[in-house]
Design a protein around this motif. Structure first.
Motif, PDB file in Angstrom:
ATOM      1  N   ALA A   1      35.234  62.944  10.608  1.00  0.00           N
ATOM      2  CA  ALA A   1      34.022  63.017  11.425  1.00  0.00           C
ATOM      3  C   ALA A   1      33.925  64.320  12.200  1.00  0.00           C
ATOM      4  O   ALA A   1      32.823  64.839  12.423  1.00  0.00           O
ATOM      5  CB  ALA A   1      33.975  61.827  12.394  1.00  0.00           C
TER       6      ALA A   1
ATOM      7  N   GLY B   1      29.563  52.717  11.094  1.00  0.00           N
ATOM      8  CA  GLY B   1      30.656  52.913  10.156  1.00  0.00           C
ATOM      9  C   GLY B   1      30.406  52.063   8.921  1.00  0.00           C
ATOM     10  O   GLY B   1      29.768  51.013   9.000  1.00  0.00           O
TER      11      GLY B   1
ATOM     12  N   HIS C   1      35.181  55.536  12.877  1.00  0.00           N
ATOM     13  CA  HIS C   1      33.985  56.377  12.783  1.00  0.00           C
ATOM     14  C   HIS C   1      32.934  55.908  13.784  1.00  0.00           C
ATOM     15  O   HIS C   1      32.330  56.718  14.498  1.00  0.00           O
ATOM     16  CB  HIS C   1      33.411  56.331  11.363  1.00  0.00           C
ATOM     17  CG  HIS C   1      32.189  57.173  11.181  1.00  0.00           C
ATOM     18  ND1 HIS C   1      32.232  58.496  10.812  1.00  0.00           N
ATOM     19  CD2 HIS C   1      30.863  56.885  11.360  1.00  0.00           C
ATOM     20  CE1 HIS C   1      31.012  58.987  10.763  1.00  0.00           C
ATOM     21  NE2 HIS C   1      30.163  58.020  11.086  1.00  0.00           N
TER      22      HIS C   1
END
Length: 603
Positions: free
Chosen positions: A429, A67, A59
């Motif tokens: 995401a 993240g 991420h």
């Protein structure tokens, strides 16, 4: 509001809306708080805490945001480590929340009582704190986020179970020792000294054969890299973490460097007189110019890493984009473009070599052809992940990544395991972007197969765009097999290298996913079309030849000797290896002759 509720709300205010974590009684307070949070932040449940840490790292890599992962006390805290080391070594901002036994029991050798402060002192060395009082929660979250973003690293908050259950203290009491922190952080503008910029410009202007090597730190400075490369008439090689920018369809981008590299990069590095590192700490000296061959300039935002890979004359400590913008007016455009023309000729030659190699006969399917065919079909905006293993060679060499795409792998840790969780995190995401994972059967057996259950768990979230897991089935831990031969001089040892044949496509269908199996070069293009056209997540199982060697662009003499020794010792695949390896190198020779002798293709 409990402390756990407050911490989640504070993380949300920092822009963290997704936490990858696995439950356990050491974080019971957080589980209740997550339920009360109504999905913001949302808990994403992988099958294993390690996968959650990889997802948090992915991420950060793909979004540039923090993240976040969470684990219970004891074993859960231990399980996070590998994924967190991936974040630390690749300089990604990740915040970890880990549980701990109640304060009253600490020091009693209680069940699941470990010492996370000692365990995490390396992986989270920049920030590792235990919340011992509800009034601490505010500034611990704020500092963890600020440290993770500023230092691009892992920051960890340990929360004893009873502290998480206490009443929250949004504003600490106004007394000595209280701390009042705030939410907020901005990226600093980091520039080198003007005198050092002029020194760098002098070196670059004097060079006649400039080679640029760009990495992860230059990925947001693609326009500046391209402008400077044009001024200098330079070629641009890319590290694995700098895989995306500048895009591979530019004629002067020589592709990967190092063991996974291209012949175009090898030619450029071997013949350059000036080396320009931008946002990379590429470590392998054997793939860089010999000491004294080239003058050096380097840009790195972290002064701890500058000038430690090759002797540099100018050390530009600064952000890649900002520094290149300051440097650009000081550079003189090269009027002699013969070096650039040579680079572009070698790049064109390299692409023909790849095409030749991909179409070599194999038993049953050439792994290079699999990625070669994918490259021709990559959808706009695709995100492509890979894993440790020989697949990383084909991912690095054959994929022509265009502008707007994303790609990554575990760079500095080079661990097995992240390819599949990276792809899953990318889909969370970017729910509308195509995501493709190119992974080996060894790593898929290690942890990827279990994460197909995570896809089943979040089935309704994974059907908006192509999501493909391409598994290379060769029943061999292939990269290590090649390393045994070339680095140790030992033949393949089936006792450690052979892995059982698993029907991966059937397994996918068992879970309700699309499963496609291909073992034919005539059918691989159709298989990719079917996989990329699937409206549900898909496992594409490709049965590939383990004897296709990931031949480097330049075979080091010591490696050649050891590989020959391994063959002489009775490697079970010796005959096929020698025949196919020789054929691969022959393609390089043939294309070079076509290009550079009179009557060749560039005449």
């Amino acid at each position: 509001m409990q402390v756990a509720d407050y911490i989640l709300a504070r993380l949300r205010d920092w822009g963290i809306h997704r936490i990858y974590g696995y439950p356990g009684d050491g974080i019971n307070a957080f589980l209740g708080a997550l339920d009360r949070a109504d999905g913001d932040p949302e808990l994403i449940q992988p099958r294993h805490e390690e996968m959650g840490a990889f997802m948090a790292t992915a991420h950060a890599k793909f979004t540039g945001e923090i993240g976040c992962c969470m684990a219970t006390s004891g074993g859960g805290t231990v399980h996070l480590l590998n994924g967190l080391y991936d974040a630390k070594l690749d300089h990604q901002p990740v915040v970890a929340i880990v549980g701990q036994q109640k304060r009253i029991s600490l020091g009693s050798a209680y069940q699941q009582e470990i010492d996370p402060n000692t365990l995490y002192k390396d992986v989270s060395s920049d920030f590792l704190q235990t919340c011992m009082h509800p009034a601490q929660a505010r500034h611990l979250v704020d500092r963890a986020c600020k440290v993770a973003l500023s230092n691009r690293t892992v920051a960890t908050i340990i929360v004893p179970d009873d502290v998480g259950e206490e009443d929250a203290v949004p504003s600490p009491p106004r007394e000595h020792g209280a701390v009042y922190s705030s939410i907020g952080w901005t990226r600093s503008r980091v520039l080198p000294d003007e005198a050092e910029l002029r020194k760098a410009a002098d070196v670059l202007n004097a060079g006649q054969k400039v080679a640029m090597v760009v990495g992860q730190g230059a990925q947001t400075a693609a326009d500046e890299v391209m402008e400077v490369a044009d001024l200098l008439g330079a070629g641009v090689a890319k590290t694995s973490l700098g895989r995306v920018e500048p895009s591979d369809d530019l004629p002067y981008v020589t592709g990967p460097i190092g063991l996974l590299g291209s012949t175009a990069t090898e030619d450029m590095i071997s013949n350059c007189d000036t080396l320009f590192f931008v946002g990379t700490s590429f470590p392998y000296a054997e793939w860089l110019p010999q000491e004294g061959q080239a003058r050096g300039v380097e840009i790195d935002i972290d002064g701890r890493y500058i000038g430690i890979r090759y002797p540099m004359e100018a050390h530009l400590v600064g952000d890649a984009g900002d520094t290149l913008r300051e440097l650009r007016p000081l550079l003189e455009r090269k009027t002699d473009r013969s070096w650039r023309e040579r680079i572009e000729s070698r790049v064109d030659e390299w692409h023909r070599v790849l095409d030749d190699r991909a179409h070599d006969a194999a038993d049953p399917l050439n792994p290079e052809l699999v990625v070669h065919e994918l490259s021709q079909r990559l959808p706009a905006g695709a995100i492509v992940t890979t894993d440790a293993g020989s697949v990383a060679n084909w991912w690095a060499r054959h994929l022509v990544l265009r502008r707007g795409m994303k790609a990554s792998l575990a760079g500095n840790l080079a661990t097995m395991g992240p390819g599949t969780p990276y792809a899953i995190a990318a889909r969370f995401a970017f729910p509308d972007r195509p995501v493709i994972a190119v992974i080996g059967d060894g790593v898929f057996q290690m942890n990827g197969m279990a994460e197909m259950i995570t896809i089943k768990r979040y089935w309704d979230r994974f059907q908006s765009a192509p999501l493909v897991f391409c598994v290379f089935n060769n029943q061999d831990l292939n990269q290590v097999t090649w390393e045994q031969r070339a680095m140790a001089g030992d033949p393949k040892y089936p006792g450690s290298q052979w892995i059982p044949d698993v029907p991966y496509a059937e397994y996918a269908r068992l879970l309700g996913l699309r499963g496609i199996r291909c073992d034919s070069p005539e059918e691989i293009g159709r298989a990719w079309d079917e996989a990329l056209g699937s409206t549900v997540p898909c496992v594409l199982e490709v049965v590939v030849d383990p004897e296709i060697p990931p031949v480097p662009p330049h075979i080091m003499s010591e490696q050649a000797k050891k590989a020959a020794t391994a063959m002489a010792k009775g490697d079970p695949e010796a005959a096929g290896l020698m025949r196919k390896g020789v054929k691969q190198k022959a393609h390089e020779f043939t294309e070079s002759v076509k290009t550079h002798l009179p009557g060749g293709s560039d005449r």
